[in-house]
Design a protein around this motif. Structure first.
Motif, PDB file in Angstrom:
ATOM      1  N   ARG A  74       9.423  -8.649  -9.562  1.00  0.00           N
ATOM      2  CA  ARG A  74       9.257  -7.604 -11.058  1.00  0.00           C
ATOM      3  C   ARG A  74       9.695  -6.079  -9.960  1.00  0.00           C
ATOM      4  O   ARG A  74       8.448  -6.334  -9.305  1.00  0.00           O
ATOM      5  N   ALA A  75      10.003  -4.807 -10.646  1.00  0.00           N
ATOM      6  CA  ALA A  75       9.929  -3.937  -9.760  1.00  0.00           C
ATOM      7  C   ALA A  75       8.457  -3.073 -10.400  1.00  0.00           C
ATOM      8  O   ALA A  75       8.629  -2.082 -11.042  1.00  0.00           O
ATOM      9  N   TRP A  76       7.659  -3.658  -9.513  1.00  0.00           N
ATOM     10  CA  TRP A  76       6.241  -3.128 -10.051  1.00  0.00           C
ATOM     11  C   TRP A  76       6.142  -2.347  -9.538  1.00  0.00           C
ATOM     12  O   TRP A  76       6.658  -1.710  -8.234  1.00  0.00           O
ATOM     13  N   GLY A  77       5.606  -0.413 -10.389  1.00  0.00           N
ATOM     14  CA  GLY A  77       5.446   0.441  -9.995  1.00  0.00           C
ATOM     15  C   GLY A  77       7.120   1.317  -9.776  1.00  0.00           C
ATOM     16  O   GLY A  77       7.132   2.905  -9.641  1.00  0.00           O
ATOM     17  N   TRP A  78       7.892   0.768  -9.623  1.00  0.00           N
ATOM     18  CA  TRP A  78       9.379   1.165  -9.721  1.00  0.00           C
ATOM     19  C   TRP A  78       9.982   1.013 -10.536  1.00  0.00           C
ATOM     20  O   TRP A  78      11.650   1.110 -10.373  1.00  0.00           O
ATOM     21  N   LEU A 108       0.702  -1.472   0.349  1.00  0.00           N
ATOM     22  CA  LEU A 108       0.541  -0.363   0.000  1.00  0.00           C
ATOM     23  C   LEU A 108       1.128   1.618  -0.066  1.00  0.00           C
ATOM     24  O   LEU A 108       0.516   2.329  -0.457  1.00  0.00           O
ATOM     25  N   VAL A 109       1.588   1.258   0.853  1.00  0.00           N
ATOM     26  CA  VAL A 109       2.916   2.644   1.015  1.00  0.00           C
ATOM     27  C   VAL A 109       3.252   2.786  -0.425  1.00  0.00           C
ATOM     28  O   VAL A 109       3.011   3.539  -1.437  1.00  0.00           O
ATOM     29  N   ILE A 110       3.854   1.533  -1.144  1.00  0.00           N
ATOM     30  CA  ILE A 110       4.725   2.202  -2.681  1.00  0.00           C
ATOM     31  C   ILE A 110       3.290   2.139  -4.215  1.00  0.00           C
ATOM     32  O   ILE A 110       3.796   3.390  -4.206  1.00  0.00           O
ATOM     33  N   THR A 111       2.306   1.387  -3.490  1.00  0.00           N
ATOM     34  CA  THR A 111       1.413   2.535  -4.504  1.00  0.00           C
ATOM     35  C   THR A 111       0.473   3.640  -4.290  1.00  0.00           C
ATOM     36  O   THR A 111       0.665   4.427  -4.949  1.00  0.00           O
ATOM     37  N   ALA A 112       0.831   4.195  -3.061  1.00  0.00           N
ATOM     38  CA  ALA A 112       0.409   5.710  -3.131  1.00  0.00           C
ATOM     39  C   ALA A 112       1.704   6.250  -3.755  1.00  0.00           C
ATOM     40  O   ALA A 112       1.377   7.307  -3.965  1.00  0.00           O
ATOM     41  N   ARG A 113       3.361   5.845  -2.984  1.00  0.00           N
ATOM     42  CA  ARG A 113       4.058   6.611  -3.321  1.00  0.00           C
ATOM     43  C   ARG A 113       3.718   6.766  -4.886  1.00  0.00           C
ATOM     44  O   ARG A 113       4.149   7.787  -5.441  1.00  0.00           O
ATOM     45  N   THR A 123       0.973   9.210  -5.835  1.00  0.00           N
ATOM     46  CA  THR A 123       1.575  10.314  -5.851  1.00  0.00           C
ATOM     47  C   THR A 123       2.450  11.272  -6.949  1.00  0.00           C
ATOM     48  O   THR A 123       2.520  12.037  -6.757  1.00  0.00           O
ATOM     49  N   ALA A 124       4.055  10.384  -7.279  1.00  0.00           N
ATOM     50  CA  ALA A 124       4.198  10.868  -8.469  1.00  0.00           C
ATOM     51  C   ALA A 124       3.454  10.579  -9.915  1.00  0.00           C
ATOM     52  O   ALA A 124       3.713  11.515 -10.279  1.00  0.00           O
ATOM     53  N   ARG A 125       2.975   9.947 -10.028  1.00  0.00           N
ATOM     54  CA  ARG A 125       1.882  10.133 -10.928  1.00  0.00           C
ATOM     55  C   ARG A 125       0.633  11.319 -11.387  1.00  0.00           C
ATOM     56  O   ARG A 125       1.062  12.463 -11.683  1.00  0.00           O
ATOM     57  N   ARG A 126       0.300  11.785 -10.208  1.00  0.00           N
ATOM     58  CA  ARG A 126       0.518  12.494 -10.353  1.00  0.00           C
ATOM     59  C   ARG A 126       0.836  13.964 -10.373  1.00  0.00           C
ATOM     60  O   ARG A 126       0.340  15.071 -10.349  1.00  0.00           O
ATOM     61  N   LYS A 127       1.798  14.481  -9.638  1.00  0.00           N
ATOM     62  CA  LYS A 127       2.935  15.155  -9.681  1.00  0.00           C
ATOM     63  C   LYS A 127       2.999  15.444 -10.843  1.00  0.00           C
ATOM     64  O   LYS A 127       4.413  16.490 -10.901  1.00  0.00           O
TER      65      LYS A 127
END
Length: 497
Positions: free
Chosen positions: A467-471, A82-87, A90-94
């Motif tokens: 696999r580095a999902w999200g990062w 959940l922390v990775i998803t939230a980060r 946030t990165a996509r929104r900004k």
């Protein structure tokens, strides 16, 4: 019958975690049990409202669930996912996952490289013999990264005695890193890619003797033309990341920091030939620029090889891509599409000296493997392995008190912990291993085939990659060996500052 020579003995760091839980998970579970009990005592003692207890119990249950329920995709707990998803959200929104460079840049241009590589810039200097070399300066942390270009000799034509000697010297070399206080970590980067269609032809044309018979020149040109793209471009480098501010006496300015790095590098690069590699010299700023540009723009590999022969120096502004975007499952940059993985687990059994050969052998697709090693200081290594052995003994006593039968894996884990303690007492080094692997294609339609090829190679190498999902952009940068270490990046942020 010839006996197969094996090596190995890796063990994940577990500390005093109970069962298969880590130390952090064990502490959270203990808190989820003790906090409601403490709340009940406080209610009975100070006559607090009973409504406090259900709220506390509900919060404890949620915390325990987020800590204990695993998330197989991210390789962490549900709370960590959940922390990775939230980060990531946030990165996509900004807009932090996109990058544009050049004359049509939409945003103010403050850096030359995208993402976590933005604070990095090159510095050129000379070693004690007057030979030029370059270091990468992380302007945020003050770390300096230098690279030594090497050419592995290989074990194909070497006898077993010579192979054992090289591996033993490599183990001694790793142990010596713990005595250098300025070294943060080491990254061994192995990069392979199919050669461009004109690279072999250009090389043969440059080597042809004009006075040779015409039929000989025509034959060589015909052979080179028939083998377009059949050869591979392989490079191996050992990158060292230093924190010069830990030196004593402490350097006072940038010149003294670079001089301290050059001194420390001379001490560790001199023993590399004993490990079965030939040193080709330290990398210059031009080497760094060409490596980064070829990673971000694979279509330019042929042109960059020709520029390297003429010793043409690219500007640092040309090292990064014109455009890039980090997506959830892959990373688009310039003319390439990349997918990156992080190592989830090392082999649990003894391995041969060629265990990584399937992963680093050249293939159809561009592949980059970065093996990182973070050494523990020599004065702290004994405490680390002793703590691991004590934790293994604690879990054995806990199982005995609970009446739980000991499994073969539990016995093997305790034996490896005791073995690590004995080996450290005899001079072995202690450190943390990690691996980041990236495959790159120039056609997005080839991405599924490249992913299947790499995952198959990882299984043959007895490795479990995640696999580095999200990062994806961070794992891509980590595989470059430019001083980016995801474990250290995770500790940064507003609270760390």
């Amino acid at each position: 019958m010839t006996q197969i020579r094996t090596y190995g003995g890796w063990r994940p760091r577990r500390g005093f975690g109970v069962g298969r839980l880590s130390e952090t998970q064990t502490a959270v579970v203990a808190a989820c049990v003790l906090v409601p009990l403490g709340c009940w005592v406080a209610i009975a003692t100070f006559r607090l409202p009973l409504l406090v207890l259900p709220i506390t119990v509900a919060a404890a249950l949620v915390g325990a669930a987020l800590t204990l329920i695993p998330h197989r995709g991210h390789g962490t707990s549900l709370g960590g996912a959940l922390v990775i998803t939230a980060r990531t959200y946030t990165a996509r929104r900004k807009g932090w996952n996109t990058w544009e460079s050049g004359v049509l840049t939409k945003h103010p241009r403050r850096h030359e490289l995208p993402g976590v590589l933005a604070p990095i810039m090159p510095l050129s200097t000379r070693d004690g013999l007057g030979q030029p070399f370059g270091v990468l300066w992380d302007r945020r942390t003050g770390r300096l990264t230098a690279s030594v270009r090497v050419a592995p000799i290989g074990t194909v034509l070497a006898d077993q005695e010579r192979t054992d000697l090289w591996i033993g010297n490599f183990a001694s070399w790793k142990a010596s890193l713990g005595f250098e206080p300025t070294i943060d970590w080491v990254a061994i980067v192995v990069e392979s890619a199919p050669s461009s269609g004109t690279e072999l032809a250009d090389y043969v044309a440059d080597k042809l003797d004009p006075s040779a018979p015409a039929i000989a020149r025509a034959t060589m040109a015909e052979i080179a033309d028939a083998h377009r793209g059949a050869t591979a471009d392989i490079s191996v480098r050992v990158n060292f990341t230093f924190s010069p501010m830990r030196a004593r006496p402490q350097p006072r300015d940038d010149a003294e920091r670079v001089a301290e790095v050059s001194r420390a590098l001379s001490g560790v690069e001199g023993d590399l030939p004993l490990c079965g590699v030939a040193t080709l010299g330290r990398a210059t700023a031009g080497h760094w620029t060409r490596w980064l540009r070829s990673a971000y723009d694979p279509d330019s590999r042929g042109e960059l090889a020709r520029l390297a022969e003429t010793d043409h120096l690219l500007a640092w502004a040309d090292a990064g891509p014109m455009e890039s975007e980090s997506l959830h499952d892959h990373y688009w940059h310039g003319s390439g599409w990349s997918v990156s993985w992080a190592m989830a687990d090392l082999p649990n059994q003894q391995v041969t000296s060629t265990v990584l050969a399937p992963l680093v052998t050249p293939g159809r697709y561009h592949r980059r493997v970065a093996i990182t090693y973070q050494p523990y200081p020599a004065d702290a290594a004994a405490e680390v392995v002793t703590k691991e052995a004590s934790g293994a003994g604690f879990r054995r006593q806990l199982r005995r008190r609970r009446g739980v039968d000991e499994t073969a894996r539990d016995r093997a884990d305790e034996q490896r912990a005791i073995q690590a303690t004995e080996e450290e007492a005899h001079g072995a080094g202690v450190g943390l291993w990690a691996m980041y692997v990236t495959t790159t294609v120039t056609d997005p339609r080839e991405l599924p085939d490249a992913i299947a090829d790499l995952e198959s190679r990882a299984r043959n190498a007895k490795l479990r990659l995640r696999r580095a999902w999200g990062w994806q952009h961070v794992a891509f940068a980590a595989s470059l060996g430019c001083g980016v270490y995801p474990t250290e990046l995770a500790r940064r942020g507003r609270w760390a500052r």
